[in-house]
Design an enzyme around this catalytic site. Structure first.
Site, PDB file in Angstrom:
ATOM      1  N   GLU A   1       0.889  -1.039   0.233  1.00 47.29           N
ATOM      2  CA  GLU A   1      -0.075  -0.010  -0.098  1.00 47.29           C
ATOM      3  C   GLU A   1       0.912   1.303  -0.017  1.00 47.29           C
ATOM      4  O   GLU A   1       1.889   1.349   0.626  1.00 47.29           O
ATOM      5  CB  GLU A   1      -0.881  -0.179   1.330  1.00 47.29           C
ATOM      6  CG  GLU A   1      -2.028   0.936   1.236  1.00 47.29           C
ATOM      7  CD  GLU A   1      -2.772   0.984   2.494  1.00 47.29           C
ATOM      8  OE1 GLU A   1      -3.248  -0.281   2.478  1.00 47.29           O
ATOM      9  OE2 GLU A   1      -3.315   1.774   3.122  1.00 47.29           O
TER      10      GLU A   1
ATOM     11  N   ASP B   1       0.281   5.343   0.669  1.00 38.84           N
ATOM     12  CA  ASP B   1      -0.908   6.237   1.118  1.00 38.84           C
ATOM     13  C   ASP B   1      -0.731   7.679   1.281  1.00 38.84           C
ATOM     14  O   ASP B   1       0.221   8.268   1.488  1.00 38.84           O
ATOM     15  CB  ASP B   1      -0.924   5.922   2.572  1.00 38.84           C
ATOM     16  CG  ASP B   1      -1.702   4.752   2.998  1.00 38.84           C
ATOM     17  OD1 ASP B   1      -2.226   3.921   2.121  1.00 38.84           O
ATOM     18  OD2 ASP B   1      -1.814   4.393   4.154  1.00 38.84           O
TER      19      ASP B   1
ATOM     20  N   GLU C   1      -3.157  10.398   3.144  1.00 34.47           N
ATOM     21  CA  GLU C   1      -4.358  10.646   3.951  1.00 34.47           C
ATOM     22  C   GLU C   1      -4.335  12.055   4.607  1.00 34.47           C
ATOM     23  O   GLU C   1      -3.223  12.491   5.031  1.00 34.47           O
ATOM     24  CB  GLU C   1      -4.362   9.757   4.915  1.00 34.47           C
ATOM     25  CG  GLU C   1      -4.762   8.166   4.745  1.00 34.47           C
ATOM     26  CD  GLU C   1      -5.067   7.382   5.817  1.00 34.47           C
ATOM     27  OE1 GLU C   1      -6.095   6.485   5.797  1.00 34.47           O
ATOM     28  OE2 GLU C   1      -4.137   7.681   6.784  1.00 34.47           O
TER      29      GLU C   1
ATOM     30  N   THR D   1       1.423  10.410   5.319  1.00 36.22           N
ATOM     31  CA  THR D   1       1.874   9.522   4.201  1.00 36.22           C
ATOM     32  C   THR D   1       2.340   7.938   4.848  1.00 36.22           C
ATOM     33  O   THR D   1       2.869   7.985   6.002  1.00 36.22           O
ATOM     34  CB  THR D   1       3.119  10.065   3.344  1.00 36.22           C
ATOM     35  OG1 THR D   1       4.208  10.267   4.362  1.00 36.22           O
ATOM     36  CG2 THR D   1       2.612  11.320   2.680  1.00 36.22           C
TER      37      THR D   1
END
Length: 284
Positions: free
Chosen positions: A100, A102, A104, A118
């Site tokens: 993943e 990220d 956010e 992150t």
């Protein structure tokens, strides 16, 4: 002759515009997956909005899976008092040992800055958080958030400025996402137990519905597939991104961001890792 040339030019411009619109259409590239009508694609496929109210948030995912790519999305975040809200934008594979990447965006009370969170997961393991304030108001206009993921590194960029790099350090025993195709996901949801000031500030539902907007999606430079039956294929016309790393000017830009706007770095959190920082922290 001049009139004919003008008509040709107008026809060409119209064709280019049509191609441009088609390439970035949310109808073509994404499926709304939850929210019961709270996420919508409008403006002929050029704008997507997610909303959140006290009953539910909303979200969407890409039709394609990606194994490396340079992927851009313009976003405008929840304005005003966004405390307790999270706008997540990330790539992720499936399964217990997922990978993943990220972005956010953690909301805040009016007048206080958003936190850009992150993270990178490999084999189901994350704990690689870096957090930043932004040097602009992300609610006033659209800004471009980019993931450049290739076999050498993962680069997080904001408006073309690198803020973070996660390098491939497999040679030193650090796992790196390179074999699990990922879809793009995004959602607007409520997380007031932790999102704003450690959960001290709760969501003010009198401000609902909250809304985040997306446009100008671009995945021209990528390796992708639309079906599990197909192998991941790359754009044969443009593959320089596959071997891109930061140049000296970009390292200077990243240093500016990290010196002035970084508020948390797992690689300096000795209390969290009393037995020693993660291996990659001593290599970058």
């Amino acid at each position: 002759m001049a009139a004919f040339t003008t008509k040709q030019s107008l026809l060409l411009l119209s064709l280019l515009l049509l191609i441009s619109l088609s390439a970035g259409s949310f109808f073509d590239n994404f499926d709304i997956t939850w929210g019961n009508g709270r996420a919508n694609i409008v403006e002929s496929g050029q704008l997507l909005t997610c909303t959140l109210d006290k009953i539910s948030g909303s979200g969407f995912q890409s039709k394609k899976e990606y194994l490396f790519g340079k992927i851009d999305m313009k976003m405008k975040l929840v304005a005003g008092n966004s405390a307790g809200t999270v706008t997540a934008y990330y790539l992720s594979s499936k399964g217990e040992t997922w990978d993943e990447i990220d972005f956010e965006f953690l909301g805040n009370v009016t007048g206080q800055p958003y936190v850009l969170h992150t993270n990178v997961f490999t084999g189901g393991k994350g704990n690689r958080e870096m957090q930043f304030y932004l040097w602009f108001d992300p609610t006033a206009d659209f800004h471009t958030y980019t993931v450049l993921w290739n076999p050498l590194n993962i680069i997080f960029l904001v408006d073309g400025i690198p803020i973070r790099v996660f390098k491939n350090n497999e040679a030193n025993g650090v796992a790196y996402p390179k074999s699990q195709p990922m879809k793009i996901y995004s959602s607007l949801w409520e997380a007031d137990d932790w999102a704003t000031q450690g959960g001290k500030v709760k969501t003010d539902w009198t401000n609902a519905p909250f809304s985040a907007s997306y446009k100008s999606f671009n995945d021209v430079d990528c390796c992708s597939r639309t079906s599990l039956l197909n192998w991941v294929t790359c754009n044969a016309n443009s593959n320089s991104w596959m071997w891109t790393t930061l140049n000296s000017n970009q390292y200077g830009q990243m240093k500016w961001v990290q010196d002035d706007y970084m508020i948390y770095n797992y690689c300096t959190d000795f209390k969290r890792f009393p037995q020693g920082l993660p291996t990659e922290c001593n290599l970058n």
